[in-house]
Design a protein around this motif. Structure first.
Motif, PDB file in Angstrom:
ATOM      1  N   UNK A  29       0.956  -1.150  -0.293  1.00 32.10           N
ATOM      2  CA  UNK A  29       0.240  -0.198   0.318  1.00 32.10           C
ATOM      3  C   UNK A  29       1.330   1.136  -0.066  1.00 32.10           C
ATOM      4  N   UNK A  32       6.225   0.265  -3.441  1.00 29.45           N
ATOM      5  CA  UNK A  32       5.386  -1.069  -4.376  1.00 29.45           C
ATOM      6  C   UNK A  32       7.070  -1.250  -4.584  1.00 29.45           C
TER       7      UNK A  32
ATOM      8  N   UNK B  19      -5.219  -2.312  -4.273  1.00 28.84           N
ATOM      9  CA  UNK B  19      -6.346  -0.826  -5.214  1.00 28.84           C
ATOM     10  C   UNK B  19      -5.380   0.421  -4.087  1.00 28.84           C
ATOM     11  N   UNK B  20      -4.111   1.078  -4.203  1.00 28.66           N
ATOM     12  CA  UNK B  20      -3.633   1.815  -3.219  1.00 28.66           C
ATOM     13  C   UNK B  20      -3.824   3.540  -3.692  1.00 28.66           C
ATOM     14  N   UNK B  21      -4.194   3.606  -5.216  1.00 28.05           N
ATOM     15  CA  UNK B  21      -4.855   4.667  -5.515  1.00 28.05           C
ATOM     16  C   UNK B  21      -5.505   5.093  -5.107  1.00 28.05           C
ATOM     17  N   UNK B  23      -7.851   3.871  -2.778  1.00 24.15           N
ATOM     18  CA  UNK B  23      -7.388   4.259  -1.232  1.00 24.15           C
ATOM     19  C   UNK B  23      -7.185   5.827  -0.834  1.00 24.15           C
TER      20      UNK B  23
ATOM     21  N   UNK C 175      -5.195  -1.039 -11.422  1.00 26.05           N
ATOM     22  CA  UNK C 175      -6.092  -0.530 -10.499  1.00 26.05           C
ATOM     23  C   UNK C 175      -7.118  -0.014 -10.176  1.00 26.05           C
TER      24      UNK C 175
END
Lengths: 359, 264, 264
Positions: A29, A32, B19-21, B23, C175
């Protein structure tokens, strides 16, 4: 000027690593990690105008990546690339006007309306003059027997019908090079034959250069004078299909049907002086003899014919499927090459750059 | 069986983490949303102390908690289901040894849980630092709210499932899904509390399930609904949850019938 | 330019043919579009039941701003319907097909997804403007119409720039980002008088995500509001539009470059 000229072409992708488990996901998160993966590793080949070339390899061997670079979709990481006199990724819009592309698994046709409407639109996109378009369309429609299909919406077409329409769509602007990515995937044998015949005709009459990727080796056998085989991003074979068969198949099998039950103990001594020959018994009356290429069929046959009563003889050539499967299994050409050199007396090793394409 | 469903929640939770973006952007934009409405209400409260029983502080709290709750209960089950119906993969679900709709619900819950823990809770903390928000003082209210929030999620998911299942019978449900979204956002009271609706509209909305999604729990949280009225609100949610099972069951049965007898 | 304009016509013809086969869908879409706008209008109307003015603006004025807001938004929505770009073009790989065609990729994608029913929203917006203008006794000269066209064009460019840049995120992250639907929420705040917000929000809505320029700033020109500041901002609309459109295109082109593996 060759139609396609590729030198030391290389493509690397950055692939994101997903760390395992909940903690791994949490780490992802915020930070990367990536790894570089080379999909195509410094390949070189030249395809002269008017050739039909098959491009084969297992899934993930780098076929699609190469096609995408050749059609200007992807930009190579390094190496030189010239198609039709253009560098595809630099002059994309001008370049693509002279090529046709069919992705077997993706449609380029409008789903809900008649096929002809999609053709009309493509005519505008490729700026084909009306009269040329008419002429071309009529010819293609006749060749592929599309007649009354043209007004039907694409969703009402069978896969075979759709595939033929896809071909027309990619040929309306009379491209000099046609790229086909799995053009016969999922089609029945009749449609496959039709499409192969059509492609041959196209090549013969218009001199269209065709490069196709496929998993169906019959496509290659029916169409290609040349085949480029890829494994793990490298070319492991480049040359004629016949040579491929000759050099890579170790021998053939002769199947005898005898009048009485054959005993292996009796058969083996017959070919005692050919140590490479192997016998296997198949069923009640049949037995097979496997003999390598360097032994003449007549020599081996004469030993058996004199000694036993034979009802029927069948000579079975190793087919392309088997050869290719064999090559894939062995992984690289190198390993295969050595095996061949030591196993057989003489057969010249099929290295990738030694074979001259039979243009 | 239960552990399989639990695993579905876990997997979706992990997926959300990937799904980092999504978040980061979500946090920023929800904060802006809440901020915008805060100023909007501020302007309206310019010369009023109380509007329909809401003080400005209560209204601010209402807006913040409603939006944060929306982060929890919101999901795209309708879209997921209709996509699976359209591309035919739903047929495979029928031969699997689980209940498709429960699977979907669990996936939605995994998603919601992710947003609850990593989004709603930290979001509320951040928002409370910026805007004057009054948190309930009684632990009983917190407990009640937690329960109501769960029901919000269930009812909203039920409505999404109902919409998604319509894809069995209607070719293009894009318009319907959009319509549903508008209805839910407006009539659930997330944008404007139902108490502020003109009388006739409020009377209609009383009989719709949407208020159970946002208005009822947020009213309890802000302390506008207390005591027996709060329990009653919980009951209304419970009733809607049970009632909504009926149309889902009917639609699902009809869909199976259609799939098996008419072959899709 | 001419070539792409002609392509637009061709794609429009094909769109019409597609739509004639699903006539019901067309009207459902128009309806759901309008329902979304109606919801926002209802919010305004409800708010004004509880206050005579919003930040010094009367109900007619705020509704007029809303009418103006709908005009560029409808035009933009017609040409920019790329909400499933990531899924359709990146995940399912249709971008490859686009890149094998001799026309600018973004134009091709925009035209393939054209959504003319959205233009109904613009029409309704114009009607709302006309009605509220009549209520306020406003009249329009020839020059006003020219200015209207200029301001609408500027607002469309702002939308185009912001959403093109955000859609291009798909090239960088496969994503789902969830930014688009949330941005959709934020743009709604550009139609309320910006003076109700605090400095930070006003700054964001003016310079960072300049949604104030798609509603309240340009509309203020016609309302001839006393604050000269607003009038000056109105004429900044086309400038901001050009700047943001340029940024959007740059981000997009860079994204395409990256997609093709030429980026860093």
């Amino acid at each position: 000027m060759p139609a396609i000229d590729v030198k030391d072409l290389r493509k690397e992708f950055r692939v994101q690593k997903n760390r395992e488990g909940l903690t791994g996901a949490f780490k992802d998160l915020f930070k990367r990690e990536y790894t570089e993966v080379a999909a195509v590793k410094d390949i070189s080949f030249t395809i002269p105008e008017g050739e039909i070339c098959g491009y084969i390899g297992e899934n993930g061997a780098g076929k699609s990546t190469t096609i995408k670079m050749l059609t200007g979709i992807l930009v190579p990481t390094s190496g030189q690339l010239k198609v039709n006199g253009y560098v595809p990724y630099q002059e994309r819009e001008k370049f693509v006007r002279e090529i046709g592309v069919v992705f077997g698994q993706r449609s380029q046709l409008w789903w809900d309306i008649g096929v002809i409407e999609s053709f009309q639109l493509l005519r505008k996109v490729y700026r084909v003059p009306e009269d040329q378009y008419r002429k071309r369309l009529n010819e293609l429609v006749e060749r592929l027997q599309l007649g009354d299909l043209l007004t039907r919406p694409v969703r009402k077409l069978s896969l075979g019908q759709r595939m033929r329409c896809e071909l027309v769509a990619s040929l309306l602007h009379n491209p000099s090079i046609l790229f086909l990515d799995e053009p016969t995937i999922g089609l029945d044998i009749v449609v496959k034959t039709e499409i192969r015949d059509f492609l041959k005709m196209l090549n013969r009459e218009h001199g269209t250069t065709i490069l196709l990727t496929t998993h169906d080796l019959q496509d290659i056998e029916a169409l290609c004078s040349r085949v480029i085989m890829l494994d793990d991003g490298r070319i492991i074979y480049d040359g004629g299909l016949e040579e491929l068969k000759e050099k890579w198949s170790k021998g053939r099998e002769i199947r005898f049907q005898f009048t009485s039950r054959p005993k292996l103990e009796e058969l083996v001594p017959l070919t005692r002086d050919f140590p490479d020959v192997q016998w296997t018994s198949e069923d009640e009356l049949t037995a097979s003899m496997w003999l390598p290429h360097h032994i003449n069929v007549s020599d081996a046959l004469s030993r058996v014919v004199g000694a036993k009563e034979i009802r029927d003889i069948k000579i079975i050539e190793t087919n392309t499927d088997e050869i290719v499967r064999e090559i894939y299994k062995s992984g690289s050409a190198e390993a295969r090459k050595h095996g061949q050199a030591s196993g057989e007396n003489g057969g010249s090793p099929a290295g990738q750059k030694e074979t001259v394409p039979n243009a | 069986m239960l552990s399989a469903y639990m695993d579905l929640i876990r997997i979706r939770f992990l997926m959300m983490l990937a799904y980092r973006v999504n978040y980061y952007s979500g946090i920023v934009i929800y904060a802006i949303n809440i901020g915008a409405y805060y100023f909007f209400w501020n302007a309206i409260y310019m010369d009023e102390e109380v509007i329909r029983g809401f003080t400005l502080a209560q209204m601010t709290t209402y807006v913040a908690v409603s939006w944060m709750a929306r982060a929890f209960y919101f999901n795209n089950l309708d879209r997921e289901i209709s996509n699976e119906i359209r591309d035919g993969s739903v047929a495979i679900q029928f031969i699997r040894p689980y209940v498709y709709l429960v699977v979907k619900m669990m996936q939605g819950f995994g998603e919601g849980l992710f947003r609850l823990l990593l989004f709603m809770v930290p979001g509320l903390v951040v928002v409370s630092l910026i805007f004057p928000i009054e948190f309930p003082s009684e632990p009983r209210t917190w407990l009640l709210y937690a329960l109501m929030l769960l029901l919000s999620f269930l009812i909203n998911s039920q409505i999404n499932i109902l919409t998604g299942l319509c894809a069995f019978f209607i070719e293009n449900i894009e318009g319907m899904m959009r319509m549903k979204r508008v209805l839910v956002d407006l009539f659930s009271g997330v944008v404007i509390p139902i108490a502020l609706f003109p009388g006739w509209l409020a009377a209609i909305v009383q009989w719709l399930p949407f208020q159970a999604i946002a208005y009822l729990p947020s009213s309890v949280f802000t302390g506008r609904t207390t005591g027996d009225a709060a329990l009653q609100a919980l009951m209304v949610q419970g009733i809607w949850f049970v009632v909504l099972i009926i149309p889902i069951w009917l639609l699902w049965r009809a869909a199976r019938h259609r799939l098996f007898v008419q072959g899709g | 330019m001419f070539f792409h304009a002609m392509l637009f016509w061709e794609y429009l013809k094909n769109y019409a043919k597609t739509r004639l086969t699903y006539r019901a869908d067309f009207w459902i879409e128009v309806l759901s579009d309008l329902a979304f706008q109606a919801m926002n209008l209802i919010v305004i109307l409800i708010a004004f039941q509880h206050t005579p003015t919003l930040g010094g603006w009367t109900e007619s004025e705020v509704v007029f701003v809303y009418g103006f807001f709908m005009v560029p938004f409808g035009i933009f929505s017609c040409f920019f319907n790329l909400w499933n770009f990531s899924d359709r073009y990146i995940v399912k790989g249709e971008m490859d097909r686009i890149l094998t065609r001799p026309a600018y990729n973004l134009v091709q994608i925009m035209l393939e997804n054209m959504d003319p029913p959205s233009l109904f929203g613009s029409l309704v917006g114009l009607v709302i403007m006309a009605i509220t203008s009549a209520q306020m006794g406003m009249t329009y000269g020839f020059l006003d119409i020219l200015v209207l066209i200029l301001l609408v064009a500027g607002a469309v460019l702002i939308y185009f720039g912001i959403y093109t840049a955000l859609t291009a995120i798909a090239f960088y992250s496969d994503s789902p980002t969830g930014i688009l639907p949330l941005m959709y929420n934020i743009q709604n705040y550009g139609r309320y008088p910006v003076n109700i917000y605090n400095k930070v929000m006003r700054f964001i809505l003016t310079w960072l995500i300049p949604f104030a320029f798609v509603g309240v700033y340009p509309a203020a020109f016609f309302l001839e509001r006393s604050q000269t500041d607003d009038i000056r901002m109105a004429f900044l609309t086309p400038v901001v539009g050009l700047v943001f459109a340029a940024i959007g295109l740059a981000v997009w082109n860079f994204g395409v470059k990256r997609y093709r593996g030429a980026g860093s």
